[in-house]
Design an enzyme around this catalytic site. Structure first.
Site, mmCIF file in Angstrom:
data_model
loop_
_atom_site.group_PDB
_atom_site.id
_atom_site.type_symbol
_atom_site.label_atom_id
_atom_site.label_comp_id
_atom_site.label_asym_id
_atom_site.label_seq_id
_atom_site.Cartn_x
_atom_site.Cartn_y
_atom_site.Cartn_z
ATOM 1 N N ARG A 59 54.035 -14.196 26.317
ATOM 2 C CA ARG A 59 55.358 -14.678 25.912
ATOM 3 C C ARG A 59 55.315 -16.147 25.487
ATOM 4 N NH1 ARG A 59 60.857 -15.489 29.105
ATOM 5 N NH2 ARG A 59 62.294 -15.264 27.350
ATOM 6 N N HIS A 63 56.770 -18.096 22.135
ATOM 7 C CA HIS A 63 57.698 -19.227 22.168
ATOM 8 C C HIS A 63 57.072 -20.511 21.629
ATOM 9 C CE1 HIS A 63 61.055 -17.558 24.944
ATOM 10 N NE2 HIS A 63 60.469 -16.592 24.279
ATOM 11 N N ASP A 64 55.765 -20.643 21.733
ATOM 12 C CA ASP A 64 55.107 -21.802 21.120
ATOM 13 C C ASP A 64 55.148 -21.678 19.600
ATOM 14 O OD1 ASP A 64 53.661 -24.128 20.643
ATOM 15 O OD2 ASP A 64 51.719 -23.164 20.895
ATOM 16 N N VAL A 67 58.588 -21.899 17.318
ATOM 17 C CA VAL A 67 59.322 -23.164 17.235
ATOM 18 C C VAL A 67 58.344 -24.266 16.822
ATOM 19 C CG1 VAL A 67 60.836 -24.761 18.474
ATOM 20 C CG2 VAL A 67 60.828 -22.331 19.080
ATOM 21 N N ASP A 71 51.786 -25.320 18.144
ATOM 22 C CA ASP A 71 51.395 -26.729 18.265
ATOM 23 C C ASP A 71 51.541 -27.225 19.696
ATOM 24 O OD1 ASP A 71 54.107 -26.751 18.591
ATOM 25 O OD2 ASP A 71 54.457 -28.507 17.331
ATOM 26 N N ASN A 88 64.354 -20.792 27.537
ATOM 27 C CA ASN A 88 63.040 -21.002 28.152
ATOM 28 C C ASN A 88 63.115 -21.257 29.653
ATOM 29 O OD1 ASN A 88 61.443 -20.675 25.843
ATOM 30 N ND2 ASN A 88 61.862 -22.773 25.173
ATOM 31 N N PRO A 156 65.216 -15.860 19.623
ATOM 32 C CA PRO A 156 66.291 -14.863 19.559
ATOM 33 C C PRO A 156 66.763 -14.398 20.928
ATOM 34 C CG PRO A 156 64.185 -13.824 19.112
ATOM 35 C CD PRO A 156 63.899 -15.286 19.291
ATOM 36 N N HIS A 186 56.066 -6.467 25.191
ATOM 37 C CA HIS A 186 56.972 -6.075 26.274
ATOM 38 C C HIS A 186 56.442 -4.907 27.100
ATOM 39 C CE1 HIS A 186 60.773 -8.117 24.353
ATOM 40 N NE2 HIS A 186 59.833 -8.969 24.691
ATOM 41 N N THR A 187 55.235 -4.454 26.817
ATOM 42 C CA THR A 187 54.607 -3.437 27.668
ATOM 43 C C THR A 187 54.137 -4.061 28.982
ATOM 44 O OG1 THR A 187 53.066 -1.567 27.672
ATOM 45 C CG2 THR A 187 52.218 -3.640 26.807
ATOM 46 N N ASP A 238 58.589 -2.310 30.861
ATOM 47 C CA ASP A 238 57.998 -0.982 30.644
ATOM 48 C C ASP A 238 58.169 -0.199 31.944
ATOM 49 O OD1 ASP A 238 56.372 1.234 30.420
ATOM 50 O OD2 ASP A 238 54.510 0.124 30.117
HETATM 51 C C1 HEM Z 1 63.174 -10.315 18.637
HETATM 52 C C2 HEM Z 1 62.172 -10.722 19.361
HETATM 53 C C3 HEM Z 1 62.186 -10.872 20.861
HETATM 54 C C4 HEM Z 1 63.218 -10.951 21.742
HETATM 55 C C5 HEM Z 1 64.702 -10.905 21.445
HETATM 56 C C6 HEM Z 1 62.645 -11.080 23.059
HETATM 57 C C7 HEM Z 1 63.381 -11.220 24.218
HETATM 58 C C8 HEM Z 1 62.853 -11.279 25.482
HETATM 59 C C9 HEM Z 1 63.622 -11.393 26.701
HETATM 60 C C10 HEM Z 1 65.137 -11.543 26.771
HETATM 61 C C11 HEM Z 1 62.753 -11.350 27.743
HETATM 62 C C12 HEM Z 1 63.112 -11.416 29.232
HETATM 63 C C13 HEM Z 1 63.278 -12.837 29.698
HETATM 64 C C14 HEM Z 1 63.768 -12.849 31.121
HETATM 65 O O1 HEM Z 1 64.866 -12.370 31.370
HETATM 66 O O2 HEM Z 1 63.016 -13.333 32.004
HETATM 67 C C15 HEM Z 1 61.426 -11.217 27.202
HETATM 68 C C16 HEM Z 1 60.288 -11.138 27.950
HETATM 69 C C17 HEM Z 1 59.021 -11.073 27.404
HETATM 70 N N1 HEM Z 1 58.700 -11.179 26.080
HETATM 71 FE FE1 HEM Z 1 59.971 -11.057 24.529
HETATM 72 N N2 HEM Z 1 61.290 -11.069 22.966
HETATM 73 C C18 HEM Z 1 60.960 -10.954 21.639
HETATM 74 C C19 HEM Z 1 59.680 -10.950 21.109
HETATM 75 C C20 HEM Z 1 58.534 -11.097 21.837
HETATM 76 C C21 HEM Z 1 57.216 -11.269 21.265
HETATM 77 C C22 HEM Z 1 56.900 -11.356 19.776
HETATM 78 C C23 HEM Z 1 56.355 -11.366 22.307
HETATM 79 C C24 HEM Z 1 54.863 -11.584 22.289
HETATM 80 C C25 HEM Z 1 54.032 -11.014 21.466
HETATM 81 C C26 HEM Z 1 57.134 -11.221 23.528
HETATM 82 C C27 HEM Z 1 56.610 -11.199 24.802
HETATM 83 C C28 HEM Z 1 57.338 -11.096 25.963
HETATM 84 C C29 HEM Z 1 56.764 -10.901 27.275
HETATM 85 C C30 HEM Z 1 55.276 -10.722 27.585
HETATM 86 C C31 HEM Z 1 57.819 -10.912 28.194
HETATM 87 C C32 HEM Z 1 57.720 -10.776 29.718
HETATM 88 C C33 HEM Z 1 57.663 -12.138 30.341
HETATM 89 C C34 HEM Z 1 57.494 -12.116 31.845
HETATM 90 O O3 HEM Z 1 57.125 -11.120 32.443
HETATM 91 O O4 HEM Z 1 57.740 -13.173 32.470
HETATM 92 N N3 HEM Z 1 58.448 -11.091 23.202
HETATM 93 N N4 HEM Z 1 61.517 -11.180 25.822
#
Ligand code: HEM
Ligand SMILES: *[C@@H]1O[C@H](CO)[C@@H](O)[C@H](O)[C@H]1NC(C)=O
Length: 320
Positions: A59, A63-64, A67, A71, A88, A156, A186-187, A238
């Site tokens: 993640r 986020h890096d 934005v 970098d 964040n 987003p 998100h897996t 997942d």
């Molecule tokens: C439209 C694009 C995306 C949206 C709206 C989105 C949104 C989110 C949100 C809301 C969470 C949960 C945050 C929380 O409540 O703690 C999350 C977690 C996560 N996102 Fe995304 N995400 C997006 C794209 C991505 C991408 C491109 C990646 C990486 C390739 C990614 C990797 C992750 C991972 C690994 C988590 C789990 C983090 C953890 O377990 O602490 N996401 N995302």
């Protein structure tokens, strides 16, 4: 002629576009140390202590890079930096990257950028969590600017419509398939109640749950996030048992079965723009594994600083 051609092909094969990134940029720059191997070892050790670091590093890469480009602006500490943005707030892994960089500095001071440490560490995490190994390009330099308002404006919310998300990724040079494959991040990992609670009780002001959520998942998530509770608990992204920290295509199977935790996850499986790609990835266990690494490499090309731009930070939390 033939050998010259082969040499040229090899060179071209390792340089992409007009940026100066290449595979193995640090080879020979750290004496006898293979810095990618050093970082792999640290990540391996960290995962043994806490498997959460896998999703944290994946993640953090997103986020890096979204934005100001990749970098390490997300790692800078300070009053109004990206870290301080609301999106964040629960972002993990920042300290871990700082610790990995400390190890790197001990064996190879002043050479490896923080953003490359993150890229190399994320690849190690993906592999150690069951993903496929992929070559990473390196040679990025670290930025000196980090602004919370930029993170707020770009990153987003989970409620973003699929077509808007596709547009956002397109602006970063990533196509629709890259978007669907990268969401496969998100897996692994979790989301907090604040990211999906509205889906459970009052979906878009209807005072009803999101109709796309399966009844079994609704029950589980309502249990995790009771209506009248302020506690911001976590739920898996997942739902597959024993797959929460694994890089596999289980996430796609779940969202096809209406088991998406976030609105964007579920909508990606429903939208006519993406559902075909989602179904394909859900069916083939290898396709996702084969494509995730290359998609991460593509994301890691966004807005990079190379050559005379940027710096090699000594510590990841502050500019030199
Ligand atoms: C439209 C694009 C995306 C949206 C709206 C989105 C949104 C989110 C949100 C809301 C969470 C949960 C945050 C929380 O409540 O703690 C999350 C977690 C996560 N996102 Fe995304 N995400 C997006 C794209 C991505 C991408 C491109 C990646 C990486 C390739 C990614 C990797 C992750 C991972 C690994 C988590 C789990 C983090 C953890 O377990 O602490 N996401 N995302
Ligand atoms: C969907 O998620 C729920 C809650 O975790 C689970 O009980 C159910 O088995 C999942 N469905 C599938 C098809 O895996």
């Amino acid at each position: 002629m033939l050998s010259l051609g082969l040499i040229l092909m090899t060179l071209v094969g390792h340089c992409y576009g007009n940026n100066k990134l290449r595979v193995g940029f640090y080879n020979g720059k750290c004496g006898s140390h293979n810095i990618e191997k050093v970082i792999y070892g640290v990540v391996q050790q960290k995962i043994r202590e806490d498997p959460d670091i896998v999703s944290d590093l994946i993640r953090l890469s997103f986020h890096d890079c979204f934005v100001r480009g990749c970098d390490a602006s997300i790692l800078l500490e300070g009053k109004h930096t990206e870290q301080m943005a609301r999106v964040n707030k629960k972002l993990g892994g920042i300290e871990d990257v700082g610790e990995i960089k400390e190890v790197v500095e001990k064996v190879c001071p002043g050479v490896v950028s923080c953003t490359d440490v993150l890229v190399i560490a994320a690849r190690a995490a993906v592999f150690l969590a069951g993903g496929k190994w992929y070559d990473v390009e390196t040679g990025r330099r670290d930025g000196r600017v980090s602004l919370s308002k930029e993170a707020e404006a770009i990153l987003p919310p989970p409620t973003i419509p699929v077509n808007k998300a596709i547009q956002l990724f397109a602006k970063k040079g990533l196509n629709k398939r890259d978007f669907v494959v990268l969401l496969g991040g998100h897996t692994a990992g979790t989301a907090h109640c604040h990211s999906f609670k509205k889906r459970l009780y009052n979906f878009h002001g209807t005072h009803k749950p999101d109709p796309t959520i399966s009844s079994s998942l609704l029950k589980v998530l309502r249990n995790t996030c009771p209506l009248n509770s302020q506690s911001d608990n976590e739920a898996f992204l997942d739902q597959t048992p024993n797959s929460h920290f694994k890089m596999d295509n289980a996430y796609y199977k779940q969202i096809v079965a209406h088991n998406g935790t976030l609105e964007i996850d579920q909508n990606m499986a429903i939208s006519p723009l993406t559902k075909g790609i989602v179904k394909g990835l859900a069916k083939s266990p290898y396709q996702f594994l084969n494509e995730f690494g290359p998609a991460m490499v593509k994301m890691a090309r966004i807005g990079v600083l190379t050559g005379h731009h940027g710096e090699i930070r000594k510590t990841c939390g502050s500019v030199n």
